[in-house]
Design an enzyme around this catalytic site. Structure first.
Site, PDB file in Angstrom:
ATOM      1  N   ASP A   1       0.805  -1.222   0.000  1.00 27.58           N
ATOM      2  CA  ASP A   1       0.000   0.000   0.000  1.00 27.58           C
ATOM      3  C   ASP A   1       0.836   1.268   0.000  1.00 27.58           C
ATOM      4  O   ASP A   1       2.029   1.231   0.283  1.00 27.58           O
ATOM      5  CB  ASP A   1      -0.869   0.028   1.264  1.00 27.58           C
ATOM      6  CG  ASP A   1      -2.072  -0.880   1.130  1.00 27.58           C
ATOM      7  OD1 ASP A   1      -2.401  -1.264  -0.003  1.00 27.58           O
ATOM      8  OD2 ASP A   1      -2.675  -1.192   2.170  1.00 27.58           O
TER       9      ASP A   1
ATOM     10  N   TYR B   1       6.833 -10.029   7.048  1.00 31.02           N
ATOM     11  CA  TYR B   1       6.564  -8.603   7.222  1.00 31.02           C
ATOM     12  C   TYR B   1       7.057  -8.183   8.606  1.00 31.02           C
ATOM     13  O   TYR B   1       6.991  -8.971   9.565  1.00 31.02           O
ATOM     14  CB  TYR B   1       5.059  -8.313   7.141  1.00 31.02           C
ATOM     15  CG  TYR B   1       4.523  -8.174   5.735  1.00 31.02           C
ATOM     16  CD1 TYR B   1       4.554  -6.942   5.088  1.00 31.02           C
ATOM     17  CD2 TYR B   1       3.966  -9.256   5.073  1.00 31.02           C
ATOM     18  CE1 TYR B   1       4.046  -6.805   3.802  1.00 31.02           C
ATOM     19  CE2 TYR B   1       3.460  -9.126   3.777  1.00 31.02           C
ATOM     20  CZ  TYR B   1       3.506  -7.893   3.156  1.00 31.02           C
ATOM     21  OH  TYR B   1       3.015  -7.761   1.886  1.00 31.02           O
TER      22      TYR B   1
END
Lengths: 246, 246
Positions: free
Chosen positions: B52, B110
């Site tokens: 994003d 992540y």
């Protein structure tokens, strides 16, 4: 009226430098705008010295006078709530009426960060130098900068006559992971002096000059005798000290 | 035609995300523009997944096909010379013709960085959380996320029906100086999943929920049962692994 001393950190990336200028945002303008809002009248601030566009600060010192009735520490939260998030007040203290952020500064420390490899996350915070550098030569050169010297060769020529003698108390070269850090502690520094010293030391590390050439460069009192000016984004005003130096 | 595998780092601050969109710069568009210039024709790239706006990557993996006659490693210098300095190609390798950056990904890691204090230099790279957080509760909650679960409660609802079962192999909470790092290693993650897991874990750290509530949240399969979505700028796609997991 009381005098307040602030210790301020800022990321210089998006500023046209510290000092108020006709065009471009400056750190000074941001802080003065917020203080004016708090005081409902203009408030002038005085810093230990200016920093150039792109140059950062971890411990810039600023003073201003206030008639507001609040404990000094409260200025930290109040200012940070209104300042943009690339400027951060770390400390606010009651200062003596005779305290002066600029004229009272006894010792300043600057640090300059260079990187051996590119890193997108460090692009605004360290200058990348991919040439092979001789660390030993750079350490020798850094040592030769210590002392009281006329630093004319390491400053930008200005029309006005001024005293270009400054004292460097201490220099150091640190290696941390992929970065090399040059530390300078001195009585004060001329315009662009740290960046020219770093540019010269890097050129010594590349083998363009010998460490011993520093002596002749200082002697020459001629900007053209020293090396290049290192870019602004590797430079940090690290701290300013107001205590007497022995 | 040969297939090339790139490992790419980027600072997501100035991008509207990874994937090409009608408006806004994207990482994909920057890389494709440079490849098109090198190839004198359009080149499509495929990434392990999108990130994003504001999300960073240290090890995004991308593949593309080329007819250029140059050693794979040479793409590193060639691309970096033309890419903006917030995108950096770390590695370029010859890949099997069947290698696929997206469908071949077996494991992704992540990391999410939060800070306890404000720091102007970390404003784009870690989310500041000034509330007191209970580290023990957060560690417990992180452990309860490990396993094969339907993560519907931890993803943004989309119209399309899709399989929301994913496996998290490993989670970890690290404390480094003033920052807390949440690590997630999994088979793959749904849209916004990591940010919603982190937002929920932070709310558990604040005491809004109990660690054990994670089980009910998963069970509910309802986004409204989990916590807030943490902001994008603390998130990093850390690496992508293509080897079989035992």
């Amino acid at each position: 009226m009381r005098r307040i001393k602030l210790t301020v950190a800022y990321d210089g990336t998006n500023y046209a430098g510290y000092q108020v200028q006709p065009n471009g945002n400056t750190v000074q303008a941001e802080i003065e705008t917020v203080l004016a809002r708090m005081h409902r009248q203009p408030v002038k601030i005085v810093a230990s010295g200016r920093t150039d566009a792109g140059v950062h600060a971890l411990g810039q010192v600023i003073h201003f006078d206030t008639s507001l009735q609040m404990p000094a520490e409260r200025f930290v939260k109040a200012l940070n709530a209104m300042l943009p998030d690339d400027i951060h007040v770390k400390q606010a203290e009651e200062a003596d009426a005779l305290f002066h952020a600029r004229y009272g500064a006894k010792r300043k420390e600057y640090r300059y960060y260079i990187r051996k490899t590119e890193d997108p996350f460090r692009r605004h915070y360290a200058a990348t130098v991919t040439y092979t550098l001789n660390l030993e030569s750079m350490c020798q050169a850094m040592k030769l900068l210590v002392g009281t010297h006329d630093f004319t060769s390491f400053s930008v020529t200005k029309a006005e006559v001024e005293d270009r003698v400054r004292t460097i108390y201490e220099t150091e070269v640190l290696e941390v992971d992929d970065e090399i850090i040059f530390r300078f502690v001195g009585s004060g520094f001329l315009y662009n002096q740290v960046r020219i010293m770093v540019g010269t030391v890097i050129e010594i590390g590349r083998g363009k000059y010998e460490p011993a050439d520093i002596a002749q460069m200082l002697e020459a009192r001629d900007r053209r005798m020293a090396g290049i000016t290192a870019p602004p984004h590797g430079l940090y005003l690290w701290n300013v000290n107001y205590e007497k130096v022995d």
